[in-house]
Design a protein around this motif. Sequence first.
Motif, mmCIF file in Angstrom:
data_model
loop_
_atom_site.group_PDB
_atom_site.id
_atom_site.type_symbol
_atom_site.label_atom_id
_atom_site.label_comp_id
_atom_site.label_asym_id
_atom_site.label_seq_id
_atom_site.Cartn_x
_atom_site.Cartn_y
_atom_site.Cartn_z
ATOM 1 N N ARG A 1 34.947 -22.796 25.913
ATOM 2 C CA ARG A 1 36.043 -22.034 26.481
ATOM 3 C C ARG A 1 37.150 -22.932 27.000
ATOM 4 O O ARG A 1 38.302 -22.530 27.020
ATOM 5 C CB ARG A 1 35.529 -21.125 27.593
ATOM 6 N N ARG A 2 36.795 -24.118 27.439
ATOM 7 C CA ARG A 2 37.833 -25.043 27.925
ATOM 8 C C ARG A 2 38.761 -25.462 26.802
ATOM 9 O O ARG A 2 39.965 -25.585 26.998
ATOM 10 C CB ARG A 2 37.195 -26.280 28.541
ATOM 11 N N ILE A 3 38.215 -25.665 25.617
ATOM 12 C CA ILE A 3 39.027 -26.122 24.487
ATOM 13 C C ILE A 3 39.979 -25.030 24.022
ATOM 14 O O ILE A 3 41.111 -25.287 23.659
ATOM 15 C CB ILE A 3 38.114 -26.565 23.322
ATOM 16 N N LEU A 4 39.542 -23.787 24.067
ATOM 17 C CA LEU A 4 40.337 -22.676 23.552
ATOM 18 C C LEU A 4 41.036 -21.883 24.653
ATOM 19 O O LEU A 4 41.434 -20.753 24.437
ATOM 20 C CB LEU A 4 39.424 -21.739 22.741
ATOM 21 N N LYS A 5 41.210 -22.469 25.818
ATOM 22 C CA LYS A 5 41.732 -21.722 26.965
ATOM 23 C C LYS A 5 43.148 -21.198 26.778
ATOM 24 O O LYS A 5 43.530 -20.225 27.404
ATOM 25 C CB LYS A 5 41.655 -22.566 28.229
ATOM 26 N N LYS A 10 38.967 -13.029 23.602
ATOM 27 C CA LYS A 10 38.136 -12.257 24.520
ATOM 28 C C LYS A 10 36.676 -12.532 24.186
ATOM 29 O O LYS A 10 36.274 -12.459 23.032
ATOM 30 C CB LYS A 10 38.418 -10.762 24.388
ATOM 31 N N TYR A 11 35.900 -12.853 25.191
ATOM 32 C CA TYR A 11 34.482 -13.119 25.008
ATOM 33 C C TYR A 11 33.692 -11.890 25.419
ATOM 34 O O TYR A 11 33.932 -11.313 26.476
ATOM 35 C CB TYR A 11 34.050 -14.328 25.840
#
Length: 70
Positions: A1-5, A10-11
């Motif tokens: 999630r950090r890379i695609l922030k 939506k997860y």
Amino acid sequence: RRILKNLKIKYGTSLKKTVIGSQIIILVTSWPEFKSLKLVVSKMEKQPLVIDGRRFLHKKDFQGYEGLGY
């Protein structure tokens, strides 16, 4: 999630909640929990196309299925 922030991704909290309303599902893992995808998809009024990048699932279990890879 950090890379695609910075992307609007939506997860989902469950497989069912994540795929409901989808037109296409792209599966790129062979994790055992995704074996239940056929049960979730079979209950959907309009079934999405399933693209299986690991050929982990069985074509006969889905109305629309494409297996990629080995």
